[in-house]
Design a protein around this motif. Structure first.
Motif, PDB file in Angstrom:
ATOM      1  N   ILE A  11       0.713  -1.090  -0.281  1.00  0.00           N
ATOM      2  CA  ILE A  11      -0.441  -0.097  -0.127  1.00  0.00           C
ATOM      3  C   ILE A  11       1.175   1.118   0.602  1.00  0.00           C
ATOM      4  O   ILE A  11       0.118   2.553  -0.407  1.00  0.00           O
ATOM      5  CB  ILE A  11      -0.769  -0.030   1.234  1.00  0.00           C
ATOM      6  CG1 ILE A  11      -2.539   0.797   0.785  1.00  0.00           C
ATOM      7  CG2 ILE A  11      -0.241   0.142   2.651  1.00  0.00           C
ATOM      8  CD1 ILE A  11      -3.025   0.469  -0.098  1.00  0.00           C
ATOM      9  N   LEU A  12       2.412   1.100   0.808  1.00  0.00           N
ATOM     10  CA  LEU A  12       2.942   2.530   0.364  1.00  0.00           C
ATOM     11  C   LEU A  12       3.538   2.531  -0.795  1.00  0.00           C
ATOM     12  O   LEU A  12       4.648   3.250  -0.407  1.00  0.00           O
ATOM     13  CB  LEU A  12       4.085   2.712   1.757  1.00  0.00           C
ATOM     14  CG  LEU A  12       2.914   2.536   3.367  1.00  0.00           C
ATOM     15  CD1 LEU A  12       4.279   2.513   4.238  1.00  0.00           C
ATOM     16  CD2 LEU A  12       2.284   3.096   3.187  1.00  0.00           C
ATOM     17  N   ASP A  13       3.553   1.388  -1.379  1.00  0.00           N
ATOM     18  CA  ASP A  13       4.541   1.905  -2.676  1.00  0.00           C
ATOM     19  C   ASP A  13       4.107   2.514  -3.818  1.00  0.00           C
ATOM     20  O   ASP A  13       3.550   2.912  -3.869  1.00  0.00           O
ATOM     21  CB  ASP A  13       4.215   0.005  -3.326  1.00  0.00           C
ATOM     22  CG  ASP A  13       5.585  -0.180  -5.085  1.00  0.00           C
ATOM     23  OD1 ASP A  13       5.622   0.665  -5.133  1.00  0.00           O
ATOM     24  OD2 ASP A  13       5.361  -0.814  -5.330  1.00  0.00           O
ATOM     25  N   THR A  14       4.935   3.588  -3.858  1.00  0.00           N
ATOM     26  CA  THR A  14       4.348   4.566  -4.938  1.00  0.00           C
ATOM     27  C   THR A  14       4.444   4.791  -6.075  1.00  0.00           C
ATOM     28  O   THR A  14       4.130   5.086  -7.277  1.00  0.00           O
ATOM     29  CB  THR A  14       5.262   5.998  -4.706  1.00  0.00           C
ATOM     30  OG1 THR A  14       6.619   5.723  -4.617  1.00  0.00           O
ATOM     31  CG2 THR A  14       4.955   6.438  -2.563  1.00  0.00           C
ATOM     32  N   ASP A  15       4.830   3.176  -6.743  1.00  0.00           N
ATOM     33  CA  ASP A  15       5.552   2.263  -8.350  1.00  0.00           C
ATOM     34  C   ASP A  15       3.823   1.822  -8.686  1.00  0.00           C
ATOM     35  O   ASP A  15       3.994   1.820  -9.364  1.00  0.00           O
ATOM     36  CB  ASP A  15       6.301   1.426  -8.260  1.00  0.00           C
ATOM     37  CG  ASP A  15       6.579   1.028  -9.865  1.00  0.00           C
ATOM     38  OD1 ASP A  15       6.888   2.015 -10.672  1.00  0.00           O
ATOM     39  OD2 ASP A  15       6.697   0.171  -9.336  1.00  0.00           O
ATOM     40  N   LYS A  16       2.550   1.935  -8.140  1.00  0.00           N
ATOM     41  CA  LYS A  16       1.628   1.271  -8.670  1.00  0.00           C
ATOM     42  C   LYS A  16       0.637   1.870  -9.327  1.00  0.00           C
ATOM     43  O   LYS A  16       0.977   3.354  -9.584  1.00  0.00           O
ATOM     44  CB  LYS A  16       0.465   1.348  -7.278  1.00  0.00           C
ATOM     45  CG  LYS A  16       1.191  -0.138  -6.035  1.00  0.00           C
ATOM     46  CD  LYS A  16       0.161  -0.205  -4.722  1.00  0.00           C
ATOM     47  CE  LYS A  16      -0.414   1.062  -3.903  1.00  0.00           C
ATOM     48  NZ  LYS A  16       0.751   1.659  -3.724  1.00  0.00           N
TER      49      LYS A  16
END
Length: 149
Positions: A11-16
């Protein structure tokens, strides 16, 4: 099973991201919906499902982890009751919890757009979920239901 640590990383991954335009289609009268794959370098097995009923009105944006189900989602226009019996209002979010799965909800402070503005809600949802959308979201089609006489 999805661990809490794995969920937090996801959920914290900004690459989504979601690629392409989002077009609402009729699912079942009067519900409209869409489904889009979420891509990332980590290649999480996730997709996003949107649903909207302009007559209630009710709106949901849900991140689904394949083989597990909903891990994160926003519901507007539908009340929720948590496992402890606490009633949550018509604006609430579900966030994965290893013990309770997606059953616990809370009232979000970051969603301020009304349920009748799906495009504005979409932008706020994407910002909070750290999800980029490389495309446009079309406005849901307006349709006239027959009048009951």
């Amino acid at each position: 099973m999805l661990s809490q640590t794995e969920f937090e990383r996801l959920i914290l991954d900004t690459d989504k991201s979601i690629e392409g335009d989002i077009i609402w289609t009729q699912e079942r009268e009067p519900w409209l919906g869409f489904r889009k794959k979420i891509t990332s370098r980590a290649d999480y097995p996730i997709f996003l499902k949107g649903s909207y009923n302009p007559f209630i009105p009710a709106l949901s944006y849900v991140i689904i982890y394949e083989a597990i189900g909903r891990i994160y989602g926003l519901d507007l226009g539908k009340a929720h009751r948590n496992p402890d019996g606490t009633r949550i209002g018509e604006k609430h979010k579900h966030r994965w919890n290893e013990a309770l799965r997606d059953k616990q909800a809370y009232v979000p402070r970051d969603i301020t757009a009304p349920v009748t503005e799906p495009k504005q809600v979409w932008q706020q949802f994407c910002d909070e979920a750290k999800l980029s959308h490389n495309g446009e979201m079309e406005a849901p089609p307006t349709n006239q239901r027959g009048l009951f006489l």
